[in-house]
Each structure stands twice: as structure tokens, then as C-alpha cells.
Design an enzyme around this catalytic site. Structure first.
Site, PDB file in Angstrom:
ATOM      1  N   GLY A  43       0.801  -1.219   0.000  1.00  0.00           N
ATOM      2  CA  GLY A  43       0.000   0.000   0.000  1.00  0.00           C
ATOM      3  C   GLY A  43       0.835   1.272   0.000  1.00  0.00           C
ATOM      4  O   GLY A  43       1.972   1.297  -0.471  1.00  0.00           O
ATOM      5  N   TYR A  44       0.265   2.347   0.568  1.00  0.00           N
ATOM      6  CA  TYR A  44       0.879   3.667   0.524  1.00  0.00           C
ATOM      7  C   TYR A  44       2.172   3.752   1.328  1.00  0.00           C
ATOM      8  O   TYR A  44       2.990   4.634   1.080  1.00  0.00           O
ATOM      9  CB  TYR A  44      -0.113   4.715   1.040  1.00  0.00           C
ATOM     10  CG  TYR A  44      -1.159   5.084   0.015  1.00  0.00           C
ATOM     11  CD1 TYR A  44      -0.936   6.110  -0.892  1.00  0.00           C
ATOM     12  CD2 TYR A  44      -2.372   4.393  -0.063  1.00  0.00           C
ATOM     13  CE1 TYR A  44      -1.882   6.449  -1.846  1.00  0.00           C
ATOM     14  CE2 TYR A  44      -3.323   4.716  -1.017  1.00  0.00           C
ATOM     15  CZ  TYR A  44      -3.078   5.755  -1.903  1.00  0.00           C
ATOM     16  OH  TYR A  44      -4.013   6.074  -2.848  1.00  0.00           O
ATOM     17  N   ASN A  68      -2.896  -2.704   6.638  1.00  0.00           N
ATOM     18  CA  ASN A  68      -3.834  -1.701   7.128  1.00  0.00           C
ATOM     19  C   ASN A  68      -4.210  -1.956   8.583  1.00  0.00           C
ATOM     20  O   ASN A  68      -4.389  -3.106   9.001  1.00  0.00           O
ATOM     21  CB  ASN A  68      -5.091  -1.723   6.249  1.00  0.00           C
ATOM     22  CG  ASN A  68      -5.946  -0.485   6.435  1.00  0.00           C
ATOM     23  OD1 ASN A  68      -5.490   0.528   6.957  1.00  0.00           O
ATOM     24  ND2 ASN A  68      -7.202  -0.558   6.025  1.00  0.00           N
ATOM     25  N   LEU A 114       5.830   9.592   6.896  1.00  0.00           N
ATOM     26  CA  LEU A 114       5.700  10.110   5.542  1.00  0.00           C
ATOM     27  C   LEU A 114       4.518  11.061   5.420  1.00  0.00           C
ATOM     28  O   LEU A 114       3.463  10.832   6.014  1.00  0.00           O
ATOM     29  CB  LEU A 114       5.503   8.956   4.547  1.00  0.00           C
ATOM     30  CG  LEU A 114       6.542   7.834   4.564  1.00  0.00           C
ATOM     31  CD1 LEU A 114       6.170   6.782   3.537  1.00  0.00           C
ATOM     32  CD2 LEU A 114       7.925   8.385   4.316  1.00  0.00           C
ATOM     33  N   ASN A 164       1.505  12.396  14.913  1.00  0.00           N
ATOM     34  CA  ASN A 164       0.313  12.712  14.128  1.00  0.00           C
ATOM     35  C   ASN A 164      -0.698  13.515  14.942  1.00  0.00           C
ATOM     36  O   ASN A 164      -1.369  14.411  14.415  1.00  0.00           O
ATOM     37  CB  ASN A 164      -0.325  11.426  13.602  1.00  0.00           C
ATOM     38  CG  ASN A 164       0.383  10.907  12.368  1.00  0.00           C
ATOM     39  OD1 ASN A 164       1.120  11.636  11.715  1.00  0.00           O
ATOM     40  ND2 ASN A 164       0.172   9.645  12.038  1.00  0.00           N
ATOM     41  N   CYS A 170      -4.171   8.695   8.435  1.00  0.00           N
ATOM     42  CA  CYS A 170      -3.488   8.604   9.732  1.00  0.00           C
ATOM     43  C   CYS A 170      -4.016   9.507  10.834  1.00  0.00           C
ATOM     44  O   CYS A 170      -4.204   9.050  11.965  1.00  0.00           O
ATOM     45  CB  CYS A 170      -1.998   8.882   9.539  1.00  0.00           C
ATOM     46  SG  CYS A 170      -1.127   7.580   8.654  1.00  0.00           S
ATOM     47  N   PHE A 187      -7.365  13.885  -0.536  1.00  0.00           N
ATOM     48  CA  PHE A 187      -7.333  14.600   0.739  1.00  0.00           C
ATOM     49  C   PHE A 187      -6.276  15.702   0.755  1.00  0.00           C
ATOM     50  O   PHE A 187      -6.338  16.621   1.569  1.00  0.00           O
ATOM     51  CB  PHE A 187      -7.145  13.628   1.913  1.00  0.00           C
ATOM     52  CG  PHE A 187      -5.719  13.274   2.249  1.00  0.00           C
ATOM     53  CD1 PHE A 187      -5.008  14.019   3.182  1.00  0.00           C
ATOM     54  CD2 PHE A 187      -5.099  12.182   1.663  1.00  0.00           C
ATOM     55  CE1 PHE A 187      -3.704  13.690   3.507  1.00  0.00           C
ATOM     56  CE2 PHE A 187      -3.795  11.843   1.989  1.00  0.00           C
ATOM     57  CZ  PHE A 187      -3.090  12.609   2.903  1.00  0.00           C
ATOM     58  N   LYS A 188      -5.295  15.629  -0.159  1.00  0.00           N
ATOM     59  CA  LYS A 188      -4.314  16.699  -0.321  1.00  0.00           C
ATOM     60  C   LYS A 188      -3.741  16.591  -1.725  1.00  0.00           C
ATOM     61  O   LYS A 188      -3.977  15.609  -2.425  1.00  0.00           O
ATOM     62  CB  LYS A 188      -3.209  16.619   0.738  1.00  0.00           C
ATOM     63  CG  LYS A 188      -2.367  15.348   0.621  1.00  0.00           C
ATOM     64  CD  LYS A 188      -1.322  15.246   1.735  1.00  0.00           C
ATOM     65  CE  LYS A 188      -0.243  16.281   1.617  1.00  0.00           C
ATOM     66  NZ  LYS A 188       0.883  16.013   2.556  1.00  0.00           N
TER      67      LYS A 188
END
Length: 463
Positions: free
Chosen positions: A12-13, A92, A164, A225, A277, A339-340
Site C-alpha cells: 500500500g501507501y 492496514n 511520511l 500525528n 493517519c 485529501f491533499k
């Protein structure tokens, strides 16, 4: 320990980009990324690297360099686990949607499945690296599973959280502020820590590689975060105050950001934060605090989420109120769904929730995002289960041309801060909209004075 073979569970990311950089910087190490999602692995292996499943500036070039040299993507999980000396877990960890801790606690079922699969396959000692964002003391549970298999294999558990920012992930990996590695204080535990330190030392200065105990490492990720999200909610809370007092949030943010004790980062007022996150990790922190009876601590951090949800609802209500308290069958063009900017990730994007509110008011939503597909947009709306899929498909459309998305619209809502939005021919857009033509800038990126000169009614956050 000299590591020559690594595998990563999860493409994934986090897993994909991280392993791509490790492979690029460590050509002497074979890196295999595995995932049960055959469609995702096929995309990672696509001959055209522009079709890899994750969009990050610079990532396609890194994958092109290392793929099939020492970077491999596969669905053969068992083989990769068996061959690897070091295994990264990068699956996840969503917020639980059932049972105890519903809506707050991290759902660790995928982590546990990974641990059990490793335990059933491993025939030699291995180092297990937690890369997924996890609640503090998760390593203890993973180690209990691994140590009770009865096959005599020794496992060392390390925590190596990612820091990240999507959209800059490649640069964050190449030039990190720090690399955090937590491990057991025992001699064998510290040897495992050093094995991972030596991998990162191929391109990261050793003074930027921080080693801690396991629990400090796990908690540091959640805390980082939470602090970043707290700053966003803080400036967004003040944006509402600015709107009613006549102050300008951008001017306030600049003034306080020049204070060296505060600094300018994460002081950009907006429609609210998203991503996989921030919300998940804060809710996790809230749950942990509550589970230890720390109610005041839990209340403090929960307020960050409450304010963020309020900001998204407030943006939606502003659109409805400004358009004469009715948007039924009115076309509202959304510029941006991710989202960004510089990512195709839509998880917890503010656009989803703003669209949902406006669809409840029977608006017609027309979306343009340069990297997000219509399939993903509809999947995001369907996931909320607010209305039937057929209704979402009927009332929410998407366009590959921003001018088409805005054509004949009553209003435009800017939901993602893509740079290209600033450079559009706004006179052309205005000429083809319903009048009065409204722009609701949820990211405060446009030149409001210029738009008003054209004829737009311009509304920004905190101004």
C-alpha cells in the site's frame, strides 16, 4: 547480522514507496513486496510505471530503476516470508467498526493474521519490523503469537514507524527528519536494531537514526500525528473566530508563525484535515487513554477530532446558506477529491463528507480531480452508506476536464490544494457559470480579489 533478503507484507501507501527506496539505495538487498490483492500487485508490475497504483511525485522513476533488479512485487506471500531474514509488516490498521473500542481502537486483525502466517512458515530466526501504525504495546501481542508456535524459531520485534507525508513521500524517505527504530534492550534485541540501522545508514546519516525502546517508538508515531492534527484544528478553530470578528486568518497565521517557538508549519486554515493517519491515530490515542482511565487526556485529544468534523460541516452549511438556503438540483462543482495535493489517496478526505452533506440537500455534484477516478469517488460515497449506490451515481458525476465540471455550475468548491487550480482561466469559467457565480475556497489557495474583480462571489476560510 548481514541482511540480504527483505520482504514486506502489504503493497500500500507505506509498504510500496518505502520498499522501493530501500531497494534503490541498497542494491545488495533483495526486496520483495507481497500482497494478496492480485489487482494491486499487477499494477505494481505494469510495464508502464506510470500505471503503478500509488501516485507520488518521483515514485515511478524509483520503481523503474529497481524493479526486477532487486525489487519484486508478488502474491506469493509464503515464499517471501520463508526466504526473508527481515520481514516488514505494513498492512492496514483501520479503526474498529465493531465490538469493544468501536469507532476508536485500532483493528489489529490484519496484524495478527500476519503474525500467525509468519509463525506457521518460518523455519529460521527472523527480525519482524512493525511498519504499520500501531497502538503502544502491540509488539508484545505480536511476540506472544510468534513465541508460542512451538517450532523453536527465535523472533525479534522492532518498531520502525513511518513519518511520511503523502505527496512528498519519496523526498521524505530520501531525506527524513529522523528514522525511528525501537527494539528490545537485550543483547540479541540490540543486534536486531543495528541490523535495521545499517540498512538505513546506506543513505541516511547515522545522527538522524534514533533508537529507543519498543514502547517509546510505537507511542511516538501516534503522538507525532496527534500534534500535527492539533495544530490544524487549532488554526481552524481560530478561522471561525476570524470570520465573525473581521480578522484575517492568513494574517493571524503569519503573525504567530513568525514566533520561533511556534513556527509556520501546519498553520494553514482549511476545510479540515483528512488522510489515513491523523483521525485514526488520534482516536487510537483517545482509546488508549480511556483504557488506562485517563479521561482528561482522552477528552483533550478527542476535541481535535470534534473540531475537524465541525469544520467540514461548517463549510457545507456555508455553501447552503450562501446559495439562498436551497441547493436542490443545483450543480456544485468540486475541484479536488484527494485529501491533499500530489496524491491519489482519498481516505478521510474532507471532500467526501462535504459532498455527502450537499447530496443530502439534493445538490448535483460535479467532480474534477487530476488523479482520482470516478470509480473511487463513488466507492468513497457508497462506503458511508448514506444512500443507495444508484442515487450516488446519479447525483455525483465526474469529469476529466475542469472546465466541463464547472460548466453551468451555480458554485465551485475547492476541496484539494492542487497547484493547477490557481492557473485556470477563471474568466472562462465565470462566463460559463450560472449567475451569481460563487467560489468557496476550502483551501485558501485562490486570489480572492482577482476573482471578485471578474465577478465571482468569493468565500474563503477565516476571512
Amino acid at each position: 547480522m548481514n541482511i540480504t533478503k527483505i520482504c514486506c507484507l502489504g503493497a500500500g501507501y507505506v509498504g510500496g514507496p518505502t520498499m522501493a527506496i530501500i531497494a534503490q539505495k541498497c542494491p545488495h538487498i533483495q526486496v520483495t513486496v507481497v500482497d494478496l490483492n492480485t489487482e494491486r500487485i499487477a499494477a505494481w508490475n505494469d510495464k508502464n510505471v506510470e500505471n503503478i497504483p500509488i501516485y507520488e511525485p518521483g515514485l515511478a522513476e524509483v520503481v523503474a530503476e529497481a524493479r526486477n533488479r532487486n525489487l519484486f512485487f508478488s502474491t506469493d506471500v509464503d515464499k517471501a516470508i520463508d526466504e526473508a531474514q527481515m520481514i516488514f509488516i505494513s498492512v492496514n490498521t483501520p479503526t474498529k467498526t465493531y465490538g469493544s473500542g468501536k469507532g476508536m481502537a485500532a483493528d489489529l486483525k490484519y496484524i495478527e493474521l500476519c503474525a500467525r502466517q509468519i509463525a506457521s512458515i518460518a523455519k529460521e530466526d527472523k527480525i519482524i519490523v512493525e511498519k504499520s501504525t500501531l497502538p503502544v504495546r502491540t509488539a508484545e501481542a505480536v511476540k506472544n503469537i510468534l513465541d508460542n508456535t512451538g517450532n523453536g524459531v527465535q523472533f525479534q520485534i522492532l518498531s520502525n514507524p513511518e513519518f511520511l507525508a503523502e505527496g512528498t513521500a519519496v523526498q521524505d524517505l530520501l531525506n527524513p527528519d529522523r528514522v525511528l527504530i525501537g527494539g528490545d534492550p537485550s543483547e540479541v534485541g540490540q543486534k536486531a536494531v543495528q541490523a535495521l540501522v545499517e540498512i538505513y545508514a546506506n543513505w541516511v546519516a547515522k545522527d538522524k537514526i534514533v533508537t529507543t525502546n519498543l514502547w517509546s517508538s510505537e507511542l511516538s508515531k501516534l503522538t507525532a500525528n496527534a500534534f500535527l492534527a492539533q495544530r490544524i484544528s487549532s488554526i481552524n478553530a481560530l478561522s471561525e473566530l476570524c470570520e465573525v470578528t473581521g480578522a484575517n486568518i492568513d494574517e493571524v497565521a503569519k503573525a504567530i508563525g513568525m514566533d520561533s517557538r511556534i513556527g509556520p508549519k501546519f498553520l494553514k486554515a482549511s476545510v479540515g484535515f483528512g488522510g489515513s493517519c491523523f483521525q485514526k491515530d488520534i482516536l487510537n490515542l483517545v482509546y488508549i487513554a480511556k483504557s488506562y482511565g485517563l479521561q482528561e487526556v482522552a477528552d483533550y485529544w478527542e476535541q481535535v477530532i470534534i473540531l475537524n468534523d465541525h469544520q467540514k460541516r461548517r463549510f457545507s452549511k456555508t455553501i447552503v446558506k450562501t446559495l439562498y438556503n436551497t441547493i436542490s438540483d443545483k450543480k456544485i462543482a468540486f475541484l479536488g477529491w484527494a485529501f491533499k495535493k500530489d496524491t491519489n489517496d482519498t481516505r478521510e478526505s474532507a471532500a467526501i463528507y462535504v459532498a455527502d452533506e450537499l447530496l443530502n440537500e439534493q445538490a448535483d455534484i460535479a467532480v474534477y480531480d487530476p488523479k482520482v477516478t470516478r470509480k473511487k469517488i463513488l466507492a468513497d460515497l457508497d462506503y458511508l452508506e448514506t444512500r443507495a449506490s444508484e442515487e450516488n451515481a446519479k447525483k455525483a458525476t465526474s469529469f476529466e476536464d475542469p472546465y466541463e465540471a464547472c460548466h453551468n455550475a451555480h458554485a465551485i468548491a475547492v476541496l484539494t490544494e492542487w497547484d493547477e487550480f490557481i492557473t485556470y482561466d477563471w474568466q472562462r469559467i465565470y462566463d460559463n457559470m450560472q449567475k451569481p457565480a460563487f467560489v468557496f475556497d476550502g483551501r485558501n489557495i485562490l486570489n480572492g480579489a482577482q476573482l471578485e474583480k471578474i465577478g465571482f462571489v468569493y468565500r474563503a476560510i477565516g476571512n
